[in-house]
Design a protein around this motif. Sequence first.
Motif, PDB file in Angstrom:
ATOM      1  N   SER A 245       0.816  -1.217   0.000  1.00  0.00           N
ATOM      2  CA  SER A 245       0.000   0.000   0.000  1.00  0.00           C
ATOM      3  C   SER A 245       0.847   1.262   0.000  1.00  0.00           C
ATOM      4  CB  SER A 245      -0.931   0.012   1.218  1.00  0.00           C
ATOM      5  OG  SER A 245      -1.784  -1.103   1.190  1.00  0.00           O
ATOM      6  N   HIS A 246       2.104   1.131   0.490  1.00  0.00           N
ATOM      7  CA  HIS A 246       3.006   2.276   0.565  1.00  0.00           C
ATOM      8  C   HIS A 246       4.134   2.190  -0.473  1.00  0.00           C
ATOM      9  CE1 HIS A 246       1.733   2.281   5.068  1.00  0.00           C
ATOM     10  NE2 HIS A 246       0.815   2.855   4.289  1.00  0.00           N
ATOM     11  N   ALA A 247       4.026   1.226  -1.374  1.00  0.00           N
ATOM     12  CA  ALA A 247       5.109   0.993  -2.330  1.00  0.00           C
ATOM     13  C   ALA A 247       5.393   2.227  -3.175  1.00  0.00           C
ATOM     14  CB  ALA A 247       4.772  -0.196  -3.224  1.00  0.00           C
ATOM     15  N   ILE A 248       4.362   2.972  -3.499  1.00  0.00           N
ATOM     16  CA  ILE A 248       4.542   4.125  -4.372  1.00  0.00           C
ATOM     17  C   ILE A 248       5.347   5.233  -3.696  1.00  0.00           C
ATOM     18  CG2 ILE A 248       2.481   5.473  -3.756  1.00  0.00           C
ATOM     19  CD1 ILE A 248       2.005   5.697  -6.839  1.00  0.00           C
ATOM     20  N   LEU A 249       5.469   5.147  -2.343  1.00  0.00           N
ATOM     21  CA  LEU A 249       6.206   6.155  -1.578  1.00  0.00           C
ATOM     22  C   LEU A 249       7.637   5.728  -1.254  1.00  0.00           C
ATOM     23  CD1 LEU A 249       3.381   7.045   0.980  1.00  0.00           C
ATOM     24  CD2 LEU A 249       3.920   8.226  -1.164  1.00  0.00           C
ATOM     25  N   ALA A 250       8.014   4.518  -1.660  1.00  0.00           N
ATOM     26  CA  ALA A 250       9.323   3.974  -1.285  1.00  0.00           C
ATOM     27  C   ALA A 250      10.471   4.762  -1.908  1.00  0.00           C
ATOM     28  CB  ALA A 250       9.413   2.512  -1.699  1.00  0.00           C
ATOM     29  N   GLU A 251      11.564   4.878  -1.143  1.00  0.00           N
ATOM     30  CA  GLU A 251      12.742   5.590  -1.629  1.00  0.00           C
ATOM     31  C   GLU A 251      13.349   4.903  -2.843  1.00  0.00           C
ATOM     32  OE1 GLU A 251      16.609   7.650   0.453  1.00  0.00           O
ATOM     33  OE2 GLU A 251      16.243   5.528   0.898  1.00  0.00           O
ATOM     34  N   LEU A 252      13.140   3.595  -2.955  1.00  0.00           N
ATOM     35  CA  LEU A 252      13.684   2.848  -4.092  1.00  0.00           C
ATOM     36  C   LEU A 252      13.098   3.313  -5.426  1.00  0.00           C
ATOM     37  CD1 LEU A 252      13.802  -0.787  -2.647  1.00  0.00           C
ATOM     38  CD2 LEU A 252      15.758   0.574  -3.432  1.00  0.00           C
ATOM     39  N   ASN A 253      11.995   4.029  -5.378  1.00  0.00           N
ATOM     40  CA  ASN A 253      11.421   4.562  -6.613  1.00  0.00           C
ATOM     41  C   ASN A 253      12.243   5.710  -7.177  1.00  0.00           C
ATOM     42  OD1 ASN A 253       9.144   2.837  -6.748  1.00  0.00           O
ATOM     43  ND2 ASN A 253       8.097   4.082  -5.215  1.00  0.00           N
ATOM     44  N   LEU A 254      13.045   6.342  -6.329  1.00  0.00           N
ATOM     45  CA  LEU A 254      13.917   7.426  -6.781  1.00  0.00           C
ATOM     46  C   LEU A 254      15.380   7.018  -6.804  1.00  0.00           C
ATOM     47  CD1 LEU A 254      12.337  10.557  -5.034  1.00  0.00           C
ATOM     48  CD2 LEU A 254      12.135   9.851  -7.426  1.00  0.00           C
ATOM     49  N   LYS A 255      15.732   6.020  -5.987  1.00  0.00           N
ATOM     50  CA  LYS A 255      17.097   5.500  -5.952  1.00  0.00           C
ATOM     51  C   LYS A 255      17.044   3.999  -6.265  1.00  0.00           C
ATOM     52  CE  LYS A 255      18.646   8.866  -2.487  1.00  0.00           C
ATOM     53  NZ  LYS A 255      19.256   9.054  -1.145  1.00  0.00           N
ATOM     54  N   PRO A 256      16.708   3.676  -7.487  1.00  0.00           N
ATOM     55  CA  PRO A 256      16.430   2.283  -7.840  1.00  0.00           C
ATOM     56  C   PRO A 256      17.674   1.400  -7.888  1.00  0.00           C
ATOM     57  CG  PRO A 256      16.413   3.649  -9.785  1.00  0.00           C
ATOM     58  CD  PRO A 256      16.580   4.582  -8.637  1.00  0.00           C
ATOM     59  N   ILE A 257      17.444   0.111  -7.638  1.00  0.00           N
ATOM     60  CA  ILE A 257      18.477  -0.913  -7.816  1.00  0.00           C
ATOM     61  C   ILE A 257      17.918  -1.959  -8.770  1.00  0.00           C
ATOM     62  CG2 ILE A 257      19.756  -2.785  -6.699  1.00  0.00           C
ATOM     63  CD1 ILE A 257      20.051  -1.023  -4.274  1.00  0.00           C
ATOM     64  N   GLY A 258      18.579  -2.127  -9.881  1.00  0.00           N
ATOM     65  CA  GLY A 258      18.127  -3.086 -10.875  1.00  0.00           C
ATOM     66  C   GLY A 258      19.236  -4.041 -11.269  1.00  0.00           C
ATOM     67  N   SER A 259      19.114  -4.606 -12.468  1.00  0.00           N
ATOM     68  CA  SER A 259      20.126  -5.538 -12.971  1.00  0.00           C
ATOM     69  C   SER A 259      20.518  -5.197 -14.408  1.00  0.00           C
ATOM     70  CB  SER A 259      19.591  -6.969 -12.913  1.00  0.00           C
ATOM     71  OG  SER A 259      18.390  -7.091 -13.668  1.00  0.00           O
ATOM     72  N   GLY A 260      20.138  -4.003 -14.861  1.00  0.00           N
ATOM     73  CA  GLY A 260      20.405  -3.593 -16.233  1.00  0.00           C
ATOM     74  C   GLY A 260      21.818  -3.100 -16.452  1.00  0.00           C
ATOM     75  N   PRO A 261      22.093  -2.569 -17.636  1.00  0.00           N
ATOM     76  CA  PRO A 261      23.468  -2.171 -17.992  1.00  0.00           C
ATOM     77  C   PRO A 261      23.987  -0.972 -17.199  1.00  0.00           C
ATOM     78  CG  PRO A 261      21.932  -1.563 -19.730  1.00  0.00           C
ATOM     79  CD  PRO A 261      21.173  -2.416 -18.779  1.00  0.00           C
ATOM     80  N   TYR A 262      23.078  -0.164 -16.630  1.00  0.00           N
ATOM     81  CA  TYR A 262      23.503   1.009 -15.870  1.00  0.00           C
ATOM     82  C   TYR A 262      22.869   1.005 -14.490  1.00  0.00           C
ATOM     83  CZ  TYR A 262      25.793   2.884 -19.951  1.00  0.00           C
ATOM     84  OH  TYR A 262      26.654   3.055 -21.009  1.00  0.00           O
ATOM     85  N   LYS A 263      23.609   1.507 -13.519  1.00  0.00           N
ATOM     86  CA  LYS A 263      23.123   1.571 -12.144  1.00  0.00           C
ATOM     87  C   LYS A 263      23.019   3.025 -11.685  1.00  0.00           C
ATOM     88  CE  LYS A 263      27.763   0.967 -10.140  1.00  0.00           C
ATOM     89  NZ  LYS A 263      28.595   0.143  -9.228  1.00  0.00           N
ATOM     90  N   PHE A 264      22.088   3.241 -10.775  1.00  0.00           N
ATOM     91  CA  PHE A 264      21.871   4.576 -10.235  1.00  0.00           C
ATOM     92  C   PHE A 264      23.097   5.038  -9.459  1.00  0.00           C
ATOM     93  CE2 PHE A 264      20.746   6.921  -6.353  1.00  0.00           C
ATOM     94  CZ  PHE A 264      20.249   8.100  -6.908  1.00  0.00           C
ATOM     95  N   ALA A 265      23.524   6.284  -9.708  1.00  0.00           N
ATOM     96  CA  ALA A 265      24.655   6.868  -8.978  1.00  0.00           C
ATOM     97  C   ALA A 265      24.184   8.011  -8.092  1.00  0.00           C
ATOM     98  CB  ALA A 265      25.732   7.341  -9.938  1.00  0.00           C
TER      99      ALA A 265
END
Length: 647
Positions: A245-265
């Motif tokens: 219910s609070h997922a849309i407010l998570a900090e990970l939405n602005l500082k994401p961690i994925g597995s793609g070719p580029y990572k958030f700096a």
Amino acid sequence: MSGSSFLGKISGFLACLPKKISRKSFFEIGHKQDQDFVFGIIGTKSLPSFSQLKYIGKFYSEKEMFITKAAIFLALISSVALSIMLYKNYVIIQPSTGGEYAEAVIGAPTYINPLFAQTNDIDQDISRLIFSSLMKINEQGHVVGDLAETWKIDEAQTTYTFTLKTNTKWHDKENLTADDVIFTVQSIQDQNFKSPLYITFRNVQVRKIDERTVSFTLPEPFAPFLSVLTFGILPEHLWQEINPSHAILAELNLKPIGSGPYKFASFTKDKKGNIKQYELKRFDDYYGQGPYIKTILIKFFASFSEAQNALAEGNVDGLGFLPQNASEQSASLSGQKSLTEHKLSLPQYTALFFNQASNASLKEIQVRQALALATSRQKIIDTAFEGVAEPVETPILPGMIGYSDELQTVLYDPAKAEEILDKAGWERVYESSIVDDAPEESQVQAEQKQETTKGSVNLGLEKESKDLYKRVKKDIPLELTLTTIQKDDMIQAAETIRDLWQEIGVTVNLKIVEIGKVQKDVIKPRAYEVLLFGQILGRDPDPYPFWHSSQANDPGLNLSLYANKQVDRLLEDARKTSDLTERQKKYIEFQQQIIQDIPALFLYSLQYTYLVPNDIKGIETIRINHTSDRFSNIENWYIKTKKRIRF
């Protein structure tokens, strides 16, 4: 005394004669000492030094000197040619890691999360760089594997089984497994998560087979299913503790961690708290090839003019989007800076959608036929887009399953349009005989018409007067309201359409709506008579969402409120088979019915254009399904190079 002296000179001359003959008697006597020096050197060294070679002219003739110089010149030329040949055949220039690319985009990020990103182009751009998906769109616009190494479909075409690639890692170095895929799909299916993808996956069953294998089971066959698996996968170990219910407010939405070719700096904000820039760094443990560019900066601007100024001033390297009517600005920028303009095919068309429920005149097939005959696609393209657009006559575009250039379409023929309306009983009433006896408007009606431009007004454009007439049938005027968005090219297209239709006696009123209000105030309630609007068809040319009768109301995309039982059956059957030949056949039948019924007029398709600096190589994308697909082969882009010898 003198006699003995003379005999001594003769005997000395005879004693030196052999040496003189050996030194080539045609040399001058004055060179004797130099020759003695050179021959003396030869006796002690196998090769003369460079400083000694300067004496070669002392004992070479002019002819021999010419031959020697020519031989040396030919040897040098041969050496250079051999070196070039060896370089071309054995030295390879390869991409190397390094460099930075800064791109300007219009808008601002909200949620860098693939489960929410569908509503924001900027979010999709950044998500495409940071997250990986089971499947992806390649540079040709085809669906190919991303995280999925292999996949198979059962005979019933309802179960899809995927095997993941090995050595796939998250940006925090954790391993990516089938659990992450399961978690992502289950999060989509959780209504508390409020993902726009919920409707697509609500009836899909997902199951883990082992650490690298996952299966999806559908309630019925759905041929485009592979194309909907292009959403990014979330890391379960980071998201599982977050309340949906609070997922849309998570900090990970602005500082994401994925597995793609580029990572958030990092990201940068201005004093008002607006995010102005995202900085992404190369992910060294990426499972695929590359990426080569070390740093990517995405910079956000409120308008195209601001982004254009930033490019001209050198604050960015490229533009993520170039409007169709910005060709002059593009040429100017390309002349000032070393830029390349990339034009990509986009599965999009702009059409006129007829809402027959809002205007009784549109229910007559003769009226729709006349409007089709009176519409010049080329004139619209020339006026609104300076000729830079492709005319479109059917709902399936070139290169898609179901496209056929053999379909019989309507050609521009205003004389034929007038003839059809005459025969249908729409009488011509010339302006001189029109008497304005309409009752006074109420205040509410007057307020409603503030947003509407009457057909006799040219929105600032003067048009030469012509013997125009209007049409009336049983005291009912043939009058339509054409609605479109407040965008320069769309307004120009609408004005051109209005002028074309008025030439056959149709009164056209223009209604211009702000872009931010069109969804809520116009499309959702279907509050229009004729709508000039564009649609993006998606990653699979499935016309079902746009033309099936079940999609006539919001959130469906059937903007013509079209209902035809035969078309419904064709669309239902086509999406249930993976036989491309069968789908092709059904889609052609579907288009033939659309051409016959004329629920809409298809006008043009625009290309997606963006600018990048010339020093970025490896861009091979030619067809995209969404604007974020311009990064479809980002891992192959490079700025720096290195050389390697091939053996």
